[in-house]
Write a protein that holds these residues in place. Structure first.
Motif, PDB file in Angstrom:
ATOM      1  N   CYS A   1       0.848  -1.197   0.000  1.00  0.00           N
ATOM      2  CA  CYS A   1       0.000   0.000   0.000  1.00  0.00           C
ATOM      3  C   CYS A   1       0.876   1.236   0.000  1.00  0.00           C
ATOM      4  O   CYS A   1       1.574   1.520   0.983  1.00  0.00           O
ATOM      5  CB  CYS A   1      -0.911  -0.005   1.221  1.00  0.00           C
ATOM      6  SG  CYS A   1      -1.934   1.486   1.377  1.00  0.00           S
ATOM      7  N   SER A   2       0.856   1.977  -1.092  1.00  0.00           N
ATOM      8  CA  SER A   2       1.543   3.268  -1.157  1.00  0.00           C
ATOM      9  C   SER A   2       0.544   4.351  -0.761  1.00  0.00           C
ATOM     10  O   SER A   2      -0.652   4.240  -1.055  1.00  0.00           O
ATOM     11  CB  SER A   2       2.065   3.537  -2.567  1.00  0.00           C
ATOM     12  OG  SER A   2       2.999   2.556  -2.957  1.00  0.00           O
ATOM     13  N   PHE A   3       1.029   5.393  -0.077  1.00  0.00           N
ATOM     14  CA  PHE A   3       0.095   6.472   0.257  1.00  0.00           C
ATOM     15  C   PHE A   3       0.776   7.832   0.277  1.00  0.00           C
ATOM     16  O   PHE A   3       1.967   7.957   0.558  1.00  0.00           O
ATOM     17  CB  PHE A   3      -0.644   6.193   1.573  1.00  0.00           C
ATOM     18  CG  PHE A   3       0.208   6.053   2.810  1.00  0.00           C
ATOM     19  CD1 PHE A   3       0.576   7.163   3.563  1.00  0.00           C
ATOM     20  CD2 PHE A   3       0.612   4.800   3.246  1.00  0.00           C
ATOM     21  CE1 PHE A   3       1.330   7.027   4.723  1.00  0.00           C
ATOM     22  CE2 PHE A   3       1.367   4.653   4.404  1.00  0.00           C
ATOM     23  CZ  PHE A   3       1.727   5.769   5.151  1.00  0.00           C
ATOM     24  N   LEU A   4      -0.036   8.828  -0.094  1.00  0.00           N
ATOM     25  CA  LEU A   4       0.375  10.233  -0.146  1.00  0.00           C
ATOM     26  C   LEU A   4      -0.537  10.997   0.805  1.00  0.00           C
ATOM     27  O   LEU A   4      -1.596  11.485   0.416  1.00  0.00           O
ATOM     28  CB  LEU A   4       0.240  10.773  -1.574  1.00  0.00           C
ATOM     29  CG  LEU A   4       1.057  10.066  -2.657  1.00  0.00           C
ATOM     30  CD1 LEU A   4       0.556  10.449  -4.034  1.00  0.00           C
ATOM     31  CD2 LEU A   4       2.530  10.410  -2.524  1.00  0.00           C
TER      32      LEU A   4
ATOM     33  N   GLY B   1      -1.953  -0.751   9.465  1.00  0.00           N
ATOM     34  CA  GLY B   1      -2.774  -1.782   8.836  1.00  0.00           C
ATOM     35  C   GLY B   1      -2.064  -2.399   7.641  1.00  0.00           C
ATOM     36  O   GLY B   1      -2.122  -3.615   7.428  1.00  0.00           O
ATOM     37  N   ALA B   2      -1.371  -1.549   6.863  1.00  0.00           N
ATOM     38  CA  ALA B   2      -0.625  -2.056   5.707  1.00  0.00           C
ATOM     39  C   ALA B   2       0.533  -2.930   6.162  1.00  0.00           C
ATOM     40  O   ALA B   2       0.837  -3.961   5.534  1.00  0.00           O
ATOM     41  CB  ALA B   2      -0.109  -0.884   4.875  1.00  0.00           C
ATOM     42  N   GLU B   3       1.189  -2.562   7.257  1.00  0.00           N
ATOM     43  CA  GLU B   3       2.302  -3.362   7.753  1.00  0.00           C
ATOM     44  C   GLU B   3       1.820  -4.688   8.341  1.00  0.00           C
ATOM     45  O   GLU B   3       2.598  -5.630   8.465  1.00  0.00           O
ATOM     46  CB  GLU B   3       3.097  -2.580   8.795  1.00  0.00           C
ATOM     47  CG  GLU B   3       3.832  -1.394   8.204  1.00  0.00           C
ATOM     48  CD  GLU B   3       4.931  -0.847   9.084  1.00  0.00           C
ATOM     49  OE1 GLU B   3       5.701  -0.003   8.598  1.00  0.00           O
ATOM     50  OE2 GLU B   3       5.038  -1.257  10.258  1.00  0.00           O
TER      51      GLU B   3
ATOM     52  N   ASN C   1       4.135   1.737   2.138  1.00  0.00           N
ATOM     53  CA  ASN C   1       5.078   2.517   1.330  1.00  0.00           C
ATOM     54  C   ASN C   1       4.671   4.003   1.396  1.00  0.00           C
ATOM     55  O   ASN C   1       4.052   4.529   0.490  1.00  0.00           O
ATOM     56  CB  ASN C   1       5.065   2.008  -0.115  1.00  0.00           C
ATOM     57  CG  ASN C   1       5.963   2.791  -1.059  1.00  0.00           C
ATOM     58  OD1 ASN C   1       5.618   2.996  -2.214  1.00  0.00           O
ATOM     59  ND2 ASN C   1       7.114   3.234  -0.596  1.00  0.00           N
ATOM     60  N   PRO C   2       5.010   4.681   2.514  1.00  0.00           N
ATOM     61  CA  PRO C   2       4.662   6.101   2.641  1.00  0.00           C
ATOM     62  C   PRO C   2       5.550   6.955   1.748  1.00  0.00           C
ATOM     63  O   PRO C   2       6.771   6.781   1.722  1.00  0.00           O
ATOM     64  CB  PRO C   2       4.925   6.390   4.128  1.00  0.00           C
ATOM     65  CG  PRO C   2       5.961   5.394   4.535  1.00  0.00           C
ATOM     66  CD  PRO C   2       5.717   4.166   3.705  1.00  0.00           C
ATOM     67  N   LEU C   3       4.943   7.861   0.996  1.00  0.00           N
ATOM     68  CA  LEU C   3       5.685   8.658   0.020  1.00  0.00           C
ATOM     69  C   LEU C   3       5.464  10.149   0.240  1.00  0.00           C
ATOM     70  O   LEU C   3       4.385  10.572   0.662  1.00  0.00           O
ATOM     71  CB  LEU C   3       5.247   8.281  -1.400  1.00  0.00           C
ATOM     72  CG  LEU C   3       5.597   6.850  -1.844  1.00  0.00           C
ATOM     73  CD1 LEU C   3       4.847   6.487  -3.115  1.00  0.00           C
ATOM     74  CD2 LEU C   3       7.094   6.702  -2.047  1.00  0.00           C
TER      75      LEU C   3
ATOM     76  N   VAL D   1      -2.270  -0.991  -3.901  1.00  0.00           N
ATOM     77  CA  VAL D   1      -3.298  -0.028  -3.502  1.00  0.00           C
ATOM     78  C   VAL D   1      -2.614   1.311  -3.268  1.00  0.00           C
ATOM     79  O   VAL D   1      -1.558   1.381  -2.634  1.00  0.00           O
ATOM     80  CB  VAL D   1      -4.026  -0.486  -2.219  1.00  0.00           C
ATOM     81  CG1 VAL D   1      -5.058   0.551  -1.791  1.00  0.00           C
ATOM     82  CG2 VAL D   1      -4.686  -1.841  -2.428  1.00  0.00           C
ATOM     83  N   LEU D   2      -3.225   2.378  -3.774  1.00  0.00           N
ATOM     84  CA  LEU D   2      -2.706   3.739  -3.582  1.00  0.00           C
ATOM     85  C   LEU D   2      -3.778   4.567  -2.899  1.00  0.00           C
ATOM     86  O   LEU D   2      -4.906   4.651  -3.374  1.00  0.00           O
ATOM     87  CB  LEU D   2      -2.333   4.362  -4.929  1.00  0.00           C
ATOM     88  CG  LEU D   2      -1.975   5.851  -4.934  1.00  0.00           C
ATOM     89  CD1 LEU D   2      -0.807   6.151  -4.003  1.00  0.00           C
ATOM     90  CD2 LEU D   2      -1.668   6.325  -6.350  1.00  0.00           C
TER      91      LEU D   2
END
Length: 576
Positions: A69-72, A85-87, A93-95, A115-116
């Motif tokens: 899960c990448s997130f902005l 939750g993603a971990e 994948n925090p960006l 998932v983004l």
């Protein structure tokens, strides 16, 4: 000394904390800075419920057994539920939302994003528009969800989340100590973005170091203005505090980037009974410059990190608040923790922190306390390497940090330089190669060199010097525009570009960056002195063996200049 783990994963740890104190506030988001303040809060029970829901959502919306899960997102409660939750379900994948579209595509492709999630459309940022554009360019389909603000034709994360169960997760669905937890992006040493792989063990080792050092207890309240893509925001001010079962205050969506938040900082301390606050050195310096217009007696101490903390800032905090300012030294490759505060004793100005027995840190080539060399780190906090790359900085289990320093007889670490010439701007590590590679792609530029010039607010600012091909011409302003259009990372854009007939080189033909740092510092001093600069006698900026810079004047200064130069030297951390 090895670390003993009472929980095999982050989920297990947070589950145990929530079971003990389900009603206690975990996260409080300040949404209005008016006199009375307004906020939204999540209890530990609510946080755990949402972590479970996020885990189920990610598994449902992905074809992967361990979805990425990448997130902005800014530092809001939803970001914490998504991160942890993603971990639990797979990999977070925090960006950095300030990265440009090309860089985000490259990083998400490398991560294998399933998932983004991104901050929904709103009038003050283009994060959502950027997320939509990136999602369309990825080689495999991704689920794109808006968070906090709704987006037309998309399911809002918060509404979708409510459709998933908050029941306890099955044990066979949960990760173990050696499972991957997150990919954090870092500039590395070549200017090409890399993803540092942090396992559950790495992050829980950071928690252990944090708890040993910080002595947080029930009733403590920590204010955190750092976003989760910053390892200090996620690991030091985030996960470690949550595992201690204390309250985290998030000072608006903008965090410490908003000057209004800094202006209201002391009032927030009073309103929420904050016991520990701080931030990168520039944020702390801004706080200290604001008059203390509130009752801040709840504060125990301040912490800082991300870049070297000037000794003068420690003195300023002590003078204004009567409190200690402790420094933390960490790296993305070490889950944010290497040297931590020793709050049992007063801070040591100039020190980067205290070296715990829970981590192996040595100075390469040092034979006794005080000897300088490159810092090498080994232990459970150290990552396994960069995702999909062979340039692993580990040798025989030791991470070569690229930082130079020494450890004194009392166990305090001092950073004296950087072997790889990283530029540190407000806690952001900027690889000079990122700037140099960009400028050298310009058809008129033969050679480029980027260095950091001292700055009272940011610590360092990137600047660049270029040498042109014979017969070519280009203006410095044209090069600035080219850099702004090309460099993905906004903080890496140089503050000025200067064209030289030839870059200074060593006897073996390598660019001599100390000469350029000295030239940039001299230019900075003259700019800051303004009209007084015309009265300056001839002076030299010297680069000491330690990597520090010093000012040397050929004759005595007038009283007026002495006062002005002394003030500048303290602000820019220059020796006289």
């Amino acid at each position: 000394m090895s670390i003993s783990y009472s929980h095999p994963s982050i989920y297990h740890y947070l589950n145990a904390v929530a079971e003990k104190r389900p009603e206690a506030v975990a996260l409080r988001l300040v949404i209005d800075l008016n006199d009375d303040f307004q906020d939204l809060s999540w209890s530990y029970g609510e946080l755990l419920d949402n972590i479970r829901r996020v885990s189920r959502l990610l598994r449902d919306r992905s074809q992967s057994d361990r979805p990425v899960c990448s997130f902005l997102l800014p530092n809001i409660p939803q970001a914490h539920a998504i991160m942890w939750g993603a971990e639990t379900a797979g990999v977070a994948n925090p960006l950095n939302p300030l990265l440009n579209e090309d860089a985000l595509v490259q990083l998400m492709e490398a991560a294998g994003t399933d998932v983004l999630m991104a901050l929904g459309p709103n009038p003050v940022s283009d994060i959502w528009q950027k997320a939509e554009a990136v999602a369309k360019r990825l080689s495999k389909p991704v689920t794109l969800l808006p968070v906090f603000f709704p987006a037309e034709s998309y399911e809002l994360f918060e509404q979708l989340l409510g459709g998933y169960s908050a029941d306890a997760l099955a044990e066979d669905e949960l990760p173990g100590l050696d499972d991957m937890a997150s990919y954090f992006h870092t500039g590395g040493t070549t200017g090409t973005p890399k993803l540092a792989q942090n396992a559950q063990r790495n992050q829980l080792a950071c928690v252990a170091l944090h708890h040993e050092s910080m002595n947080l207890e029930t009733g403590d309240v920590v204010m955190s203005g750092l976003p989760l893509f910053h390892v200090a925001g996620s690991m030091i001010n985030g996960l470690s505090c949550l595992c201690a079962g204390i309250e985290i205050v998030l000072p608006t969506i903008a965090g410490f980037r908003d000057p209004n938040v800094v202006q209201a900082h002391w009032r927030m301390v009073e309103r929420y009974k904050v016991t520990v606050s701080g931030g990168i050195p520039t944020s702390v310096a801004s706080m200290v410059n604001v008059p203390v217009d509130a009752d801040v007696s709840s504060l125990k101490y301040l912490i800082s990190g991300g870049s070297p903390v000037p000794a003068a800032l420690c003195h300023d905090v002590k003078s204004v608040l009567g409190l200690e300012l402790y420094q933390i030294y960490g790296m993305t490759e070490c889950a944010g923790a290497i040297a931590m505060p020793n709050i049992q004793k007063p801070t040591v100005p100039g020190s980067a922190g205290y070296v715990s027995d829970l981590i192996d840190l040595r100075i390469n080539g040092a034979e006794s306390a005080g000897d300088s060399g490159e810092l090498l780190v080994r232990g459970d906090v150290v990552f396994s390497g960069y995702l999909g790359r062979d340039d692993n900085p580990l040798q025989d289990g030791w991470l070569h940090t690229g930082d130079l320093g020494h450890i004194d007889k009392d166990g305090y670490l001092f950073i004296t330089g950087r072997a790889k010439d990283l530029i540190i701007r407000s806690g952001h590590n900027i690889d000079p190669a990122l700037i140099e590679n960009c400028l050298e792609q310009h058809p008129a530029v033969s050679l480029a060199a980027a260095v950091g010039r001292p700055d009272a607010y940011a610590g360092e600012l990137p600047v660049a010097y270029v040498q042109l091909y014979d017969g070519h011409s280009v203006s410095e302003q044209e090069l600035m525009s080219y850099a702004m259009d090309t460099i993905a990372e906004r903080p890496a854009c140089p503050k000025f570009i200067e064209i030289l007939d030839a870059l200074p080189v060593t006897a073996v033909g390598k660019v001599h960056k100390p000469s350029l740092r000295a030239a940039a510092t001299e230019r900075t001093i003259k700019e800051l002195l303004g009209d007084l600069a015309e009265k300056l006698p001839t002076f030299e900026v010297c680069i000491l063996d330690s990597g520090e810079m010093a000012l040397k004047f050929e004759q005595a200064l007038s009283d007026e200049l002495e006062v002005a130069v002394d003030k500048l030297a303290r602000e820019l951390n220059l020796k006289r």
